[in-house]
Design a protein around this motif. Structure first.
Motif, PDB file in Angstrom:
ATOM      1  N   THR A  64       3.604  -2.039  -2.710  1.00  0.00           N
ATOM      2  CA  THR A  64       4.955  -2.414  -2.305  1.00  0.00           C
ATOM      3  C   THR A  64       4.890  -3.156  -0.978  1.00  0.00           C
ATOM      4  OG1 THR A  64       5.874  -0.462  -3.404  1.00  0.00           O
ATOM      5  CG2 THR A  64       7.262  -1.577  -1.777  1.00  0.00           C
ATOM      6  N   LEU A  65       5.539  -4.324  -0.935  1.00  0.00           N
ATOM      7  CA  LEU A  65       5.631  -5.098   0.303  1.00  0.00           C
ATOM      8  C   LEU A  65       7.035  -4.943   0.859  1.00  0.00           C
ATOM      9  CD1 LEU A  65       3.845  -8.419  -0.806  1.00  0.00           C
ATOM     10  CD2 LEU A  65       2.823  -6.367   0.199  1.00  0.00           C
ATOM     11  N   ARG A  66       7.113  -4.561   2.116  1.00  0.00           N
ATOM     12  CA  ARG A  66       8.404  -4.424   2.789  1.00  0.00           C
ATOM     13  C   ARG A  66       8.490  -5.523   3.847  1.00  0.00           C
ATOM     14  NH1 ARG A  66      10.696   0.658   2.315  1.00  0.00           N
ATOM     15  NH2 ARG A  66      11.470   0.582   4.483  1.00  0.00           N
ATOM     16  N   ILE A  67       9.433  -6.468   3.676  1.00  0.00           N
ATOM     17  CA  ILE A  67       9.540  -7.636   4.546  1.00  0.00           C
ATOM     18  C   ILE A  67      10.676  -7.422   5.535  1.00  0.00           C
ATOM     19  CG2 ILE A  67       9.599 -10.152   4.613  1.00  0.00           C
ATOM     20  CD1 ILE A  67       7.431  -8.894   2.782  1.00  0.00           C
ATOM     21  N   ARG A  68      10.332  -7.446   6.815  1.00  0.00           N
ATOM     22  CA  ARG A  68      11.323  -7.260   7.878  1.00  0.00           C
ATOM     23  C   ARG A  68      11.370  -8.509   8.750  1.00  0.00           C
ATOM     24  NH1 ARG A  68      12.729  -1.751   8.786  1.00  0.00           N
ATOM     25  NH2 ARG A  68      13.654  -2.494  10.738  1.00  0.00           N
ATOM     26  N   THR A  69      12.520  -8.710   9.402  1.00  0.00           N
ATOM     27  CA  THR A  69      12.655  -9.789  10.375  1.00  0.00           C
ATOM     28  C   THR A  69      13.151  -9.197  11.682  1.00  0.00           C
ATOM     29  OG1 THR A  69      14.941 -10.260   9.709  1.00  0.00           O
ATOM     30  CG2 THR A  69      13.195 -11.491   8.594  1.00  0.00           C
ATOM     31  N   SER A  70      12.820  -9.872  12.769  1.00  0.00           N
ATOM     32  CA  SER A  70      13.271  -9.396  14.073  1.00  0.00           C
ATOM     33  C   SER A  70      14.787  -9.535  14.179  1.00  0.00           C
ATOM     34  CB  SER A  70      12.596 -10.198  15.189  1.00  0.00           C
ATOM     35  OG  SER A  70      12.862 -11.575  15.038  1.00  0.00           O
ATOM     36  N   ASN A  71      15.390  -8.674  14.967  1.00  0.00           N
ATOM     37  CA  ASN A  71      16.847  -8.660  15.199  1.00  0.00           C
ATOM     38  C   ASN A  71      17.641  -8.428  13.918  1.00  0.00           C
ATOM     39  OD1 ASN A  71      16.293  -9.322  17.934  1.00  0.00           O
ATOM     40  ND2 ASN A  71      16.256 -11.502  17.416  1.00  0.00           N
TER      41      ASN A  71
END
Length: 478
Positions: A64-71
């Motif tokens: 499983t890939l969990r993609i996050r972005t800043s802010n």
């Protein structure tokens, strides 16, 4: 595999996938040997469809890939299959290892395309838009997917002239500099130089960096209407970007003031706020420009170094320096054109003209390949040999006996292509000097017989021939 751990049927199939593909390929090779009735049954599209369904439905996923972005608290979750990721990316191989889940931090423009990026691992294809090129190239570079990285680079190099609302070539150039991609960097720089008039009137112009501006201004192959047009655009760029004083000095000293007629020089000295504020940076160059216009270049060369960039014209599109030439049905027969250019950019020579003759031949043959018209050679054979010829362009002076002491002429041919909204852009540039009449390798790879040729616009060849004088130093006066 650890003892007692039972492999899910879907995972077991994925583990065997490379072996199955290799076996199928080997079977195909053995089956095709010696049997004339052998045929190929190709269900690869069905296999790709099934692989995409695995990604879409998450069937038999083992990572499983969990993609996050800043802010942002939003997390994009993608259920994947470790085998397919690690086949093309050693970075994913290191990240996943024995883990079943990993969190990846990406900038927003990359995060929004991450699922498209992962889909490439399952089907080997991807659809691209201009504004997606940089983030997808960044993802391919970060995760070391070399085939995709090269594919996006090739896409960028072949879509420099594509239409976009905000422009894209300047941003691609800056990206190429940041990544060290010298090939893409040079492709972008050439496009910007050869289409500068269009770039200067676009939204991209104010996004040009200090370094790019200086790089452009140092080039003699800039294609634009006049040096005055360049000065006005540089002034707008300075006003919009407010660079530091050292950059202002560099760009002002990169303008070729001798290429601006005296009346226009007087005008910008009185009307340009930029020049009035920083005239001390270029006072010597302005004085030199007025000297250049007041005497013959031959006389000036006795006292000053004229073989330098300041006295070399750029590729100006005004009628004083050349002529546009649109050749309809260029594969049909030979064509000719006569035009005049100014003897030199000096105001001293403004009334002196040189006449030039241009000859275009769509199927010129070297002497060694020309057909011999005799009874022993059939007309069909002669016709076939004529089809072996290639386009030829010759530009010669129609005026003999003139004294051109201290100056030679560079002949430049621009070849235009069209993009959306009917705009014509320069894609190919050929240059030769006075000692050579024929343009070397002119359209050597063009197939003018095809209406779909990239060199043609509505079955017409769009050329612009420019002739510019290059001054040479002579013995100095004491």
């Amino acid at each position: 595999m650890e003892r007692g751990h039972r492999l899910h049927p879907g995972r077991r199939w994925l583990t065997l996938l490379p072996w199955l593909l290799l076996t199928a390929h080997a079977a195909h090779k053995s089956d095709t040997g010696g049997d004339a009735a052998t045929t190929l049954i190709n269900h690869s599209s069905m296999v790709i469809q099934r692989l995409q369904e695995l990604l879409q439905n998450g069937n038999a996923s083992d990572s499983t890939l969990r993609i996050r972005t800043s802010n942002s608290d939003e997390v994009k979750v993608i259920h994947t299959h470790q085998l397919l990721l690690t086949l093309q990316s050693d970075v994913f191989e290191g990240l996943l290892g024995n883990k079943s889940a990993v969190t990846l931090q990406e900038p927003p423009e990359c995060a929004i395309l991450f699922e498209k990026f992962i889909r490439y691992f399952y089907c080997g294809e991807i659809t691209l838009q201009l504004n997606q090129a940089i983030p997808l190239h960044r993802l391919a570079s970060k995760y070391r997917v070399s085939a995709l990285q090269k594919g996006v680079t090739d896409y960028m190099k072949t879509h420099l002239a594509s239409e976009s609302s905000q422009g894209h070539v300047v941003s691609w150039y800056h990206y190429a500099v940041g990544t060290g991609d010298e090939t893409l960097q040079e492709s972008c720089l050439k496009f910007l130089a050869w289409n500068l008039s269009t770039v200067m009137s676009s939204n991209e112009w104010v996004t040009v960096s200090d370094d790019l501006m200086i790089s452009l201004l140092q080039r003699s192959d800039l294609v634009l209407q006049s040096e005055l047009e360049l000065f006005a655009a540089v002034e707008e760029w300075v006003n919009r970007n407010n660079p530091n004083v050292s950059i202002i000095e560099k760009v002002l000293r990169s303008i070729r003031y001798p290429m601006i007629p005296p009346s226009q020089l007087f005008q910008i000295q009185k009307q340009s706020a930029l020049l009035m504020s920083h005239q001390h940076f270029v006072q010597d160059l302005l004085f030199q420009a007025f000297q250049f216009h007041s005497a013959s270049p031959l006389h000036l060369a006795k006292y000053f170094e004229v073989n330098c960039s300041m006295f070399i014209p750029r590729n100006y599109l005004s009628s004083s320096w050349g002529s546009q030439w649109i050749i309809n049905n260029p594969a049909r027969d030979d064509r000719s054109l006569s035009f005049q250019t100014q003897l030199g950019p000096s105001n001293y020579d403004s009334s002196k003209k040189i006449t030039w003759n241009a000859l275009f031949s769509p199927r010129w043959l070297p002497v060694s390949l020309r057909p011999v018209y005799s009874e022993s050679v059939s007309s069909g054979s002669q016709s076939n040999r004529l089809e072996e010829g290639r386009p030829r362009l010759v530009v010669t002076s129609a005026m003999s006996g003139l004294d051109f002491a201290g100056v030679t002429f560079q002949k430049t041919v621009l070849v235009g292509v069209r993009r959306q909204q009917g705009k014509v852009f320069v894609k190919h540039v050929y240059s030769v000097h006075q000692s050579t009449d024929e343009v070397s390798d002119f359209l050597v790879h063009a197939d003018l017989q095809k209406r779909t040729s990239e060199y043609l616009i509505d079955n017409s060849l769009h050329l612009h021939i420019i002739v510019k004088p290059i001054y040479h130093s002579i013995i100095k006066a004491k």
